[in-house]
Each structure stands twice: as C-alpha cells, then as structure tokens.
Design an enzyme around this catalytic site. Sequence first.
Site, short mmCIF file in Angstrom:
data_model
loop_
_atom_site.label_atom_id
_atom_site.label_comp_id
_atom_site.label_asym_id
_atom_site.label_seq_id
_atom_site.Cartn_x
_atom_site.Cartn_y
_atom_site.Cartn_z
N THR A 132 0.90 -1.13 0.02
CA THR A 132 0.05 0.05 -0.02
C THR A 132 0.78 1.40 0.10
O THR A 132 0.33 2.56 0.18
CB THR A 132 -1.05 0.07 1.43
OG1 THR A 132 -0.21 -0.31 2.31
CG2 THR A 132 -1.95 -0.85 0.91
N HIS A 149 -24.62 -2.54 3.69
CA HIS A 149 -24.49 -2.58 5.25
C HIS A 149 -23.94 -1.15 5.91
O HIS A 149 -24.56 -0.75 6.99
CB HIS A 149 -23.42 -3.90 5.51
CG HIS A 149 -23.14 -4.06 7.14
ND1 HIS A 149 -23.45 -5.04 7.81
CD2 HIS A 149 -22.32 -3.07 7.99
CE1 HIS A 149 -22.97 -4.82 9.04
NE2 HIS A 149 -22.19 -3.77 9.22
N GLU A 150 -23.01 -0.68 5.42
CA GLU A 150 -22.31 0.57 5.79
C GLU A 150 -23.30 1.65 5.69
O GLU A 150 -23.47 2.47 6.48
CB GLU A 150 -21.19 0.96 5.22
CG GLU A 150 -19.99 -0.08 5.39
CD GLU A 150 -19.55 -0.51 6.65
OE1 GLU A 150 -19.81 0.48 7.70
OE2 GLU A 150 -19.11 -1.71 7.13
P1 ADP Z 1 4.51 -1.63 1.20
O1 ADP Z 1 5.80 -0.93 2.04
O2 ADP Z 1 3.23 -0.77 2.04
O3 ADP Z 1 4.67 -3.06 1.34
P2 ADP Z 1 5.76 -0.39 -0.85
O4 ADP Z 1 6.04 1.07 -0.44
O5 ADP Z 1 6.86 -1.20 -1.05
O6 ADP Z 1 4.55 -1.14 -0.18
O7 ADP Z 1 4.98 -0.31 -2.42
C1 ADP Z 1 5.35 -1.16 -3.46
C2 ADP Z 1 5.26 -0.51 -4.98
O8 ADP Z 1 3.92 -0.09 -5.14
C3 ADP Z 1 6.08 0.97 -4.94
O9 ADP Z 1 7.15 1.05 -5.11
C4 ADP Z 1 5.10 1.69 -5.86
O10 ADP Z 1 5.50 1.39 -7.22
C5 ADP Z 1 3.71 0.80 -5.67
N1 ADP Z 1 2.90 1.70 -4.79
C6 ADP Z 1 2.21 1.46 -3.71
N2 ADP Z 1 1.50 2.20 -3.06
C7 ADP Z 1 1.49 3.49 -4.06
C8 ADP Z 1 1.06 4.74 -4.03
N3 ADP Z 1 0.09 5.22 -3.17
N4 ADP Z 1 1.35 5.57 -5.04
C9 ADP Z 1 2.17 4.98 -6.06
N5 ADP Z 1 2.68 3.88 -6.09
C10 ADP Z 1 2.53 2.90 -5.40
ZN ZN Z 2 -21.53 -3.12 10.76
#
Ligand code: ADP
Ligand code: ZN
Length: 579
Positions: free
Chosen positions: A194, A412-413
């Site tokens: 994420t 639900h929400e």
């Molecule tokens: P986590 O650390 O939460 O597991 P990462 O930061 O390693 O996730 O994300 C992996 C890849 O996914 C990033 O290098 C990017 O390419 C893509 N990514 C994830 N979230 C985003 C976001 N919000 N905006 C742009 N790219 C994202």
């Molecule tokens: Zn609920």
Amino acid sequence: MNKHKKKYILIPIITAIISLVITIAISINKDSKLEKTYSDFSKDIASDKVDTVYLTNSAKIKILLKDGSEYKTDNPRSSSLKETLLISGVKVVENAGNSAMEILPPVVLGLSMVGILVLFARANGAAYKKYSSVDAIDVNSTENAKYSFKNVAGNEEAKESVNDVVDFLKNPQKYASYGARMPKGIILYGEPGTGKTLLAKAVAGEASVPFYAMSGSDFVQVYVGVGASRIRSLFKKAKAQGKAVIFIDEIDAIGKKRDANKAGGSDERDQTLNALLTEMSGFNDNDGIVVIAATNRLDMLDSALLRPGRFDRHIEVTLPDVAAREKILNLHLQGKPIGDINVKEWAQKTSYFSGAKLESLVNEAAILACKEDSKYINDSHMDKAFSIVVAGHEKMDRQAIKEKDRRITAYHEVGHALVSLCMLPEDKVSKVTIIPSTKGAGGYTLSIPADHMFHNMEYLKRRIMVLLAGRVAEEIIFGKDYVTTGAYNDIKQATNIVTKMVTEYGMGRTLGLLSLDEINNSFSANPNQILDECKTLVDNLYEETKQLLLKESDKLETITQVLLEKETLLSEELYALAN
Ligand code: ADP
Ligand code: ZN
C-alpha cells in the site's frame, strides 16, 4: 559468498586425503619388502647376484638382484662401500631412496593440512566479521532525493500525518524553540503493497535527509547478540549524518507480542528489541532522527514498542479507493507511450488492488505492448495484463464473488450511516467506506460522537439502533437467510451496551436499580429473566431500525449506489446525498 569459501576448503581436504592414502600405500609397500642381514648381502655380492644398490643416507639401503627381486639391508654408512661395489661390477644409484614418489605425498599432505587450517581460520574470521563488525551490515543511505510526495498517489491522510515530521526534519530548532517534542517513532500499518516504504522514502526525500532502510528480519539472526549489534551500528551510522530517517520494514519480526505461554521467549529477539528501544531513547527529541517502522498488523506488536516516547504515532495506510487508484494508475502510466486507455474505467475495475498491484498491472501491460512491438500501450494490453495480475492472486470468478461482497458491504455501511444521521444527528459521520481496513473487515463507518459527560437511556438505545442498522440493511435487501457474518462486531458492541443498561445502569425492569455485580456477591439473580429482558430490548430496537430503514429505502438505495461507485464517501458528500 559463503558458499564459495566452502568450496575452496574442499580442495586441501581432497589433496590431504589423496596424499595420505599414497603415503600409507608406499610405507606398506616398503615394509613388505624383504630384509636380509649385511653378511647375506656381502655373500650376494660375492656370488655376483647383485644388480644395483641404491645408496641413501637412511638406515636401510635397497638392493636389486639380477633375478629382479629386491630386499633391504642395514646401511653400513661406509664411504668405501661404493668403491667395493663398483669394483665388484655392481651398479650404484645414489640418493634414490628419497625418490619423488616417496617424498611428494607427505609434503602435499603437510601443505594441505596447512591450507585447511588457513582457510578455516579465514572463513571463521570472515563470518565473525560479518556478524559483528560495525561496517559489516549493508545499510547505506540511498539516493532519497528521487522520492517525494509526488511519488505517492492517494494516501492523502497518511501523507498529511507525516507532513509535520518532514517539517520537523527541515527545521528541528524551530520546534525546539517552542518546546515541542516530535515523535521519535512512527508506525505505518496496513496491507502489503500500500506504499508504506514509499511514504517513508518520500519523508526522507521531502526533508532531504539520508534514508536508512532495513527489514526486521535482517535483525533476527542465529547468533545471539547479532541483531542488537546491527541495531546499534544502524543508529551509529544514521547519527553520524546528523539528521536521518531510519526505516525498519517488518517491525513485527523483532517487535511481536511476547508469547504468554513461552516465558522468556527468544533471547535474540528480546535483545534486539531492547537495543532498539535503548537507541530510541538515546537520541534527543530534537536531534533530527526519525524512526519509521512498517507492519501489516498493528495489533501484533509488543506494547513496549507503542509506549509514548517510542513508536507513539500510528498511521494507517489503507488500500486505495477508486479516486486514489486512478491517481496511482496515472502516476505509473506517466512517461509511458499510452494509447487509448480508459484510466477511469480501470480504476473502477481494480477494487481491492493495492498500489503495488496497480503498478504491476501497468508494468505487465507495458511488457505486453513491447513484446508486440505495439506503438502504444492500449486497453487490450491492460486487459491481458489484468488477467495475468489477477490470475496470479485469485481466479476470475473470485472477482465476481468480490463484487457481491462489495454490494453487501455497501448496503451494510450505508445502513449504519443513514440510521446514524436520523437517530444521532449530533454525532458526525465523517466517513463511510467499503475499502477494508483494520477498523472493519468489510468496510467501516466512522462517526465522531458528540461530547457528553453522561449518556441517557434514549441515546444508548439509538446507539444500539445504529449498530444494528448494518445487519438490518442486509436483511432488507438480501433477505433474512442471506445475512452475513459482517455484523459480528456490531452485535458484540450492541450486546455490551444492552447488558450494561439492564445490569449496571439501572435502566431495566428485571433488576430495576440493582447492580448485578453487587447482587451476585450475596445471592444469584435469575439469569434467564435478565437474558430475556436484554433480548426483548434488542429485538424491539432491531424492529424499530428496520421500520426506519424501510421508510428510508430510497435513500438507502441511492447512497449505496454512489458508495459502490466511489467506494469512500466523506461527510459532505454523504450529507448532501441524504438530504
Ligand atoms: P509496502 O511498503 O506498503 O509493502 P511499497 O511502498 O513497498 O509497499 O510499495 C511497493 C510499490 O507499489 C511501490 O514501489 C510503488 O511502485 C507501488 N505503490 C504502492 N503504493 C503506491 C502509491 N500510493 N502511489 C504510487 N505507487 C504506489
Ligand atoms: Zn457494521
């Protein structure tokens, strides 16, 4: 690297074994040779049986007879022997005893042994160095300047939460002059992919400070004490830079809740965790070092980590909603040769995709376009890429199930939200979403209760109605037989309130103004009667909620449709739709 060393150590071991075997073979061979007394030898010379004598400096000399047989005899070490032999017509070979074949194996054996010792010592030394030396761990600040908040699409709330840390890193003195203490530690939590790592890098990039990253699993080693020393060297390096962002991914590897039934726990992990906490309390509040840790599960962490002065700021990084997904897709499509791609539509189709999954979707599409030598990346490439990315994780029919789940969650929400708007207008519903988070498995409705010192009975009843509304909406739309487990938590909370009303707050009929707790100290109350009363109360409130939602079914329907489309509704949108 280590494997290579192991291979090299095999070479001297093999040569040692071979030379040992040869040495033994030769010596056995030697011993089996016949020996004769010197006088017998003299007789052989006299009878002209001797062909060759091999003269050496050793105790025995070798004699070769004309019939081809060999024997040994004592070495007289007399200088005249050679002359005697030569006169008798016997061939003499000097220093033949130490033939290469006999000397070489023991020498090779000796060398091999030395080789083994040296290599072992070196390998151990290297291993020791690897695990204990300060420079050994592979942590160096990366080129963080490349990253900024521009690289993080969506995640607006999380970005806002870390923004003041950026500001603090830029001018710690300013905060110090106000006596403000900045968080030393921040925990980013949420599903994998994420953007937690990305966000941490962006913080370092925005503040233009070095970024040091390690993963919790790097600290958990077989050797006790290694993790702790790695922590210390990591902080040492960062502190040498003045300001820095230290990022520890998978913090749960070292900071997991201690197992209650496994007293003592793992020594290594405890040592590592303690080293981390010590280091964190070791730098001053305004030194300009911020530790950012990431985990998928906040509730798994040891409470020692979460105490004030440690990781006391917790920021959730959620899966992106439609709008955020569109931004992430656009970000990753940037700079690529895009043809007719309907990004909005792709954002709609990719619910529950993480940022990382969206990135890989775009990347797969680019690879496919490249393979086809297509001029642009088109929707058709995205289609194929979608199958690839989705198939890797779940089958296509899972996608259909998900769509149904989404609908159930949405009704639900919206049920919760609508009943809250009608029954508790003073509580502000700030957000309704069907994006799952740690706050709720399916989605959640976030409301901020109005501040009251006391809650009256009417309020508590209405709270229960709001809690039951999710289930009520499910029943109205999908039928009594198709309600889901999604109301699990709601039912738990409602039960909690109802029992407190009847048994503690003096709001029921069975016990009246008596407290169940106190009664049970002297004699036991009739549990069935209390249970009956609670049940009746909840049943009535459920029915009341149902009537309310049936009356508002138009709104339930329209708001749900918008929620399904947008996935998240903030309070303004919700209030606009409800009025
Ligand atoms: P986590 O650390 O939460 O597991 P990462 O930061 O390693 O996730 O994300 C992996 C890849 O996914 C990033 O290098 C990017 O390419 C893509 N990514 C994830 N979230 C985003 C976001 N919000 N905006 C742009 N790219 C994202
Ligand atoms: Zn609920």
